[in-house]
Design a protein around this motif. Structure first.
Motif, PDB file in Angstrom:
ATOM      1  N   ARG A  48      13.234 -78.863 134.306  1.00 17.58           N
ATOM      2  CA  ARG A  48      12.532 -80.139 134.258  1.00 17.58           C
ATOM      3  C   ARG A  48      13.425 -81.175 133.606  1.00 17.58           C
ATOM      4  O   ARG A  48      14.043 -80.911 132.562  1.00 17.58           O
ATOM      5  N   THR A  49      13.474 -82.360 134.183  1.00 23.67           N
ATOM      6  CA  THR A  49      14.320 -83.506 133.833  1.00 23.67           C
ATOM      7  C   THR A  49      15.778 -83.129 133.938  1.00 23.67           C
ATOM      8  O   THR A  49      16.136 -82.252 134.717  1.00 23.67           O
ATOM      9  N   SER A  50      16.654 -83.788 133.179  1.00 29.51           N
ATOM     10  CA  SER A  50      18.066 -83.656 133.499  1.00 29.51           C
ATOM     11  C   SER A  50      18.942 -83.590 132.256  1.00 29.51           C
ATOM     12  O   SER A  50      18.538 -83.943 131.152  1.00 29.51           O
ATOM     13  N   VAL A  51      20.162 -83.117 132.473  1.00 28.31           N
ATOM     14  CA  VAL A  51      21.242 -83.127 131.487  1.00 28.31           C
ATOM     15  C   VAL A  51      22.400 -83.882 132.128  1.00 28.31           C
ATOM     16  O   VAL A  51      22.872 -83.503 133.211  1.00 28.31           O
ATOM     17  N   ASP A  52      22.823 -84.962 131.499  1.00 30.25           N
ATOM     18  CA  ASP A  52      23.899 -85.808 132.044  1.00 30.25           C
ATOM     19  C   ASP A  52      23.582 -86.279 133.467  1.00 30.25           C
ATOM     20  O   ASP A  52      24.463 -86.344 134.333  1.00 30.25           O
ATOM     21  N   GLY A  53      22.313 -86.594 133.711  1.00 29.28           N
ATOM     22  CA  GLY A  53      21.922 -87.128 135.000  1.00 29.28           C
ATOM     23  C   GLY A  53      21.698 -86.115 136.089  1.00 29.28           C
ATOM     24  O   GLY A  53      21.403 -86.474 137.229  1.00 29.28           O
ATOM     25  N   HIS A  54      21.825 -84.809 135.761  1.00 27.33           N
ATOM     26  CA  HIS A  54      21.653 -83.761 136.762  1.00 27.33           C
ATOM     27  C   HIS A  54      20.644 -82.736 136.258  1.00 27.33           C
ATOM     28  O   HIS A  54      20.582 -82.432 135.062  1.00 27.33           O
ATOM     29  N   PRO A  56      19.437 -79.363 135.138  1.00 28.40           N
ATOM     30  CA  PRO A  56      20.215 -78.234 134.623  1.00 28.40           C
ATOM     31  C   PRO A  56      20.031 -76.994 135.486  1.00 28.40           C
ATOM     32  O   PRO A  56      18.919 -76.668 135.895  1.00 28.40           O
ATOM     33  N   ASP A  57      21.133 -76.332 135.778  1.00 27.75           N
ATOM     34  CA  ASP A  57      21.062 -75.106 136.565  1.00 27.75           C
ATOM     35  C   ASP A  57      21.380 -73.915 135.667  1.00 27.75           C
ATOM     36  O   ASP A  57      21.406 -74.027 134.441  1.00 27.75           O
ATOM     37  N   GLU A  58      21.645 -72.771 136.297  1.00 27.72           N
ATOM     38  CA  GLU A  58      21.844 -71.534 135.545  1.00 27.72           C
ATOM     39  C   GLU A  58      23.111 -71.532 134.704  1.00 27.72           C
ATOM     40  O   GLU A  58      23.296 -70.644 133.870  1.00 27.72           O
ATOM     41  N   SER A  59      24.003 -72.498 134.901  1.00 23.04           N
ATOM     42  CA  SER A  59      25.277 -72.483 134.188  1.00 23.04           C
ATOM     43  C   SER A  59      25.383 -73.546 133.102  1.00 23.04           C
ATOM     44  O   SER A  59      26.429 -73.679 132.468  1.00 23.04           O
ATOM     45  N   VAL A  60      24.331 -74.323 132.862  1.00 19.23           N
ATOM     46  CA  VAL A  60      24.361 -75.345 131.811  1.00 19.23           C
ATOM     47  C   VAL A  60      24.065 -74.692 130.466  1.00 19.23           C
ATOM     48  O   VAL A  60      23.060 -74.006 130.303  1.00 19.23           O
ATOM     49  N   GLN A  61      24.947 -74.928 129.510  1.00 19.64           N
ATOM     50  CA  GLN A  61      24.800 -74.311 128.197  1.00 19.64           C
ATOM     51  C   GLN A  61      23.795 -75.060 127.316  1.00 19.64           C
ATOM     52  O   GLN A  61      23.746 -76.291 127.309  1.00 19.64           O
ATOM     53  N   TYR A  62      23.027 -74.266 126.567  1.00 18.16           N
ATOM     54  CA  TYR A  62      22.183 -74.737 125.480  1.00 18.16           C
ATOM     55  C   TYR A  62      22.512 -73.881 124.257  1.00 18.16           C
ATOM     56  O   TYR A  62      22.948 -72.735 124.395  1.00 18.16           O
ATOM     57  N   ARG A  63      22.266 -74.416 123.088  1.00 17.82           N
ATOM     58  CA  ARG A  63      22.469 -73.609 121.892  1.00 17.82           C
ATOM     59  C   ARG A  63      21.288 -72.650 121.750  1.00 17.82           C
ATOM     60  O   ARG A  63      20.133 -73.052 121.910  1.00 17.82           O
ATOM     61  N   ILE A  64      21.567 -71.367 121.431  1.00 16.62           N
ATOM     62  CA  ILE A  64      20.502 -70.361 121.446  1.00 16.62           C
ATOM     63  C   ILE A  64      20.106 -69.888 120.055  1.00 16.62           C
ATOM     64  O   ILE A  64      19.244 -69.008 119.922  1.00 16.62           O
ATOM     65  N   GLY A  65      20.710 -70.451 118.997  1.00 19.76           N
ATOM     66  CA  GLY A  65      20.274 -70.150 117.641  1.00 19.76           C
ATOM     67  C   GLY A  65      20.233 -68.662 117.348  1.00 19.76           C
ATOM     68  O   GLY A  65      21.190 -67.924 117.581  1.00 19.76           O
ATOM     69  N   SER A  66      19.075 -68.202 116.864  1.00 25.64           N
ATOM     70  CA  SER A  66      18.979 -66.837 116.344  1.00 25.64           C
ATOM     71  C   SER A  66      18.976 -65.746 117.399  1.00 25.64           C
ATOM     72  O   SER A  66      18.999 -64.566 117.041  1.00 25.64           O
ATOM     73  N   ILE A  67      18.958 -66.081 118.689  1.00 25.87           N
ATOM     74  CA  ILE A  67      19.214 -65.037 119.682  1.00 25.87           C
ATOM     75  C   ILE A  67      20.603 -64.457 119.437  1.00 25.87           C
ATOM     76  O   ILE A  67      20.890 -63.309 119.795  1.00 25.87           O
ATOM     77  N   THR A  68      21.463 -65.232 118.775  1.00 28.05           N
ATOM     78  CA  THR A  68      22.781 -64.734 118.357  1.00 28.05           C
ATOM     79  C   THR A  68      22.650 -63.455 117.561  1.00 28.05           C
ATOM     80  O   THR A  68      23.518 -62.567 117.641  1.00 28.05           O
ATOM     81  N   LYS A  69      21.593 -63.327 116.762  1.00 29.75           N
ATOM     82  CA  LYS A  69      21.418 -62.135 115.930  1.00 29.75           C
ATOM     83  C   LYS A  69      21.350 -60.865 116.760  1.00 29.75           C
ATOM     84  O   LYS A  69      21.842 -59.807 116.351  1.00 29.75           O
ATOM     85  N   THR A  70      20.735 -60.942 117.936  1.00 33.79           N
ATOM     86  CA  THR A  70      20.656 -59.758 118.783  1.00 33.79           C
ATOM     87  C   THR A  70      22.045 -59.341 119.248  1.00 33.79           C
ATOM     88  O   THR A  70      22.362 -58.148 119.315  1.00 33.79           O
ATOM     89  N   PHE A  71      22.892 -60.310 119.556  1.00 35.77           N
ATOM     90  CA  PHE A  71      24.281 -59.995 119.917  1.00 35.77           C
ATOM     91  C   PHE A  71      25.001 -59.316 118.746  1.00 35.77           C
ATOM     92  O   PHE A  71      25.731 -58.336 118.938  1.00 35.77           O
TER      93      PHE A  71
END
Length: 461
Positions: A48-54, A56-71
């Motif tokens: 929903r809506t856009s990132v940089d005018g597009h 977002p698809d499966e390859s656009v990065q977002y920060r995932i915070g504490s999901i890092t802990k699982t890694f």
């Protein structure tokens, strides 16, 4: 992993889109992106809506915070599986001088080590990691707030310590180890410690006005193992498959199952919700469905990964706002929509490949005292014990090769099922962790502890 939108029915796809559209609109997120995985494949992606005018698809990065802990937890479990540590080891054995060395590796993984939730001021999520260059700067002068091992208390410094442990035993930086041992083998090429275009910017949305403010994007430094990573719905979908099934290049199915197993007591406030924590994974029961995964947040970003192993469905939801959205509820709803609209089709029944007369001798009806059970041999080579009425203990058992069987789940996990035979070789009873199961209720011909009244069953008169 391929994306096959046609794998879901049109009504299911619309219900998924509706759910994220409502979440984005009501939560006032600058953008929201989601994916659903079923049977090991990404079957739906929505944005929903856009990132940089597009969009977002499966390859656009977002920060995932504490999901890092699982890694980070995966890296620690790899060390365990290689024999470089035991989860029961005190931290001091491998990483001396921290001041929290009495805590075990398992307690750190499960947030039961008694450590503080956050590092000392200033607010670590909005300030450079260079302000905390040493582990002592992260832990502070009083790192322990609770007795070690006594209660679950979520701790970001605890996972910083685990990252330092990985570095100590591997002799390399945490992110380098992560890339070599997890990201590359699993094909997570768009997961990284620093943002790589295309990526979303982080925003704060004013609570009382439809206005936005950019959030700072800080390098967390020492705190990186607790929340540094950036990722995409595509990569996290692959990671979800791994967390549900395992991958012998990284961790076995048995080891990831261990991560998904409760290892920490629930807080009193969470008992009714059935929320607890495993080894680097959050666990909750919602609407009768057992969900595992992890949530994450850092200023400007929210993230959630939710898996129902039983349904073989997972959901990833990412947004670039500081607050306003309960992504855990969104992820759970996406899983529920697919699981209920298109229930998992069971594998076809197949007979045993070979019939072992000794196993056939065990199956059938058994009694623990007066409780009736059925013991069945299944096509996967296991024995399945289940009550014939509701309310009893059930478990599956794996053959040990010597005539005995080991419990795989529930109350009987790890317990030994041993057939006991008479001098003539006939089957007398089953010994299950010292409990005696007989062919008839309190069978007088079996060795029932305490004996059986010689007058047998009788009426009241």
């Amino acid at each position: 992993m391929t994306t096959t939108q046609e794998a879901l029915l049109p009504g299911t796809r619309r219900a998924l889109l509706h759910r994220i559209a409502v979440a984005q609109a009501e939560g006032r997120a600058p953008s929201l992106v989601a994916a659903v995985v079923r049977d090991g494949q990404t079957v739906w992606h929505g944005a929903r809506t856009s990132v940089d005018g597009h969009g977002p698809d499966e390859s656009v990065q977002y920060r995932i915070g504490s999901i890092t802990k699982t890694f980070t937890a995966v890296l620690v479990m790899r060390l365990r599986d290689e024999g470089l540590l035991d989860l029961a080891d005190p931290l001091e054995k491998h990483l001396p001088g921290t001041g929290v060395g009495e805590a075990t590796i398992a307690e750190l993984l499960a947030h039961t080590a008694g450590l503080a939730a956050e590092s000392p001021a200033p607010w670590w999520e909005r300030t450079p990691g260079s302000l905390r260059p040493e582990l002592s700067d992260v832990l502070g002068e009083q790192p322990l707030l609770h007795p070690v091992g006594r209660r679950h208390h979520y701790s970001n410094p605890g996972y910083t310590v685990l990252g330092a442990l990985v570095e100590e035993l591997r002799g390399a930086p945490w992110e380098e180890v992560l890339r070599n041992e997890v990201l590359e083998p699993l094909g997570l090429h768009r997961t990284s410690g620093q943002p790589v275009p295309p990526h979303a910017g982080g925003w704060a949305v004013h609570p009382w006005a439809d206005a936005m403010l950019p959030e700072p994007l800080e390098d967390l430094g020492r705190m990186a193992p607790a929340g540094q990573l950036w990722s995409t719905t595509g990569d996290l979908a692959r990671f979800a498959v791994f967390l549900a099934r395992g991958d012998d290049r990284v961790l076995s199915a048995e080891s990831v199952r261990e991560m998904r197993t409760p290892a920490a007591p629930a807080e009193a406030a969470d008992v009714l919700d059935g929320v607890t924590y495993g080894l680097g994974m959050q666990i909750q029961r919602q609407g009768g469905r057992l969900l595992v995964g992890h949530s994450g947040s850092l200023p400007g970003f929210l993230a959630n990964l939710t898996i129902s192993v039983e349904d073989d469905v997972a959901a990833v939801v990412l947004a670039n706002c500081t607050s306003g959205l309960l992504l855990g509820a969104v992820g759970a709803d996406l899983v529920r929509i697919v699981a209920e609209a298109e229930p998992r089709i069971p594998e076809p029944w197949r007979p045993l490949r070979e019939v072992d007369p000794a196993v056939l001798d065990l199956v059938g009806q058994w009694y623990w005292g007066t409780h009736a059970f059925g013991l069945r041999a299944t096509a996967d080579g296991l024995l399945s014990l289940a009550p014939l009425a509701d309310g009893g203990r059930r478990a599956r058992f794996r053959a040990n090769g010597d005539g005995t069987w080991t419990g795989l789940e529930g109350y009987y996990t790890g317990e030994l099922l041993r057939p006991v035979r008479r001098a003539d070789g006939s089957l007398s009873h089953l010994d299950l962790g010292s409990f005696v199961f007989t062919r008839q209720p309190y069978d007088p011909e079996a060795a029932v502890p305490g004996g059986v009244d010689p007058e047998g069953w009788r009426g009241i008169g």
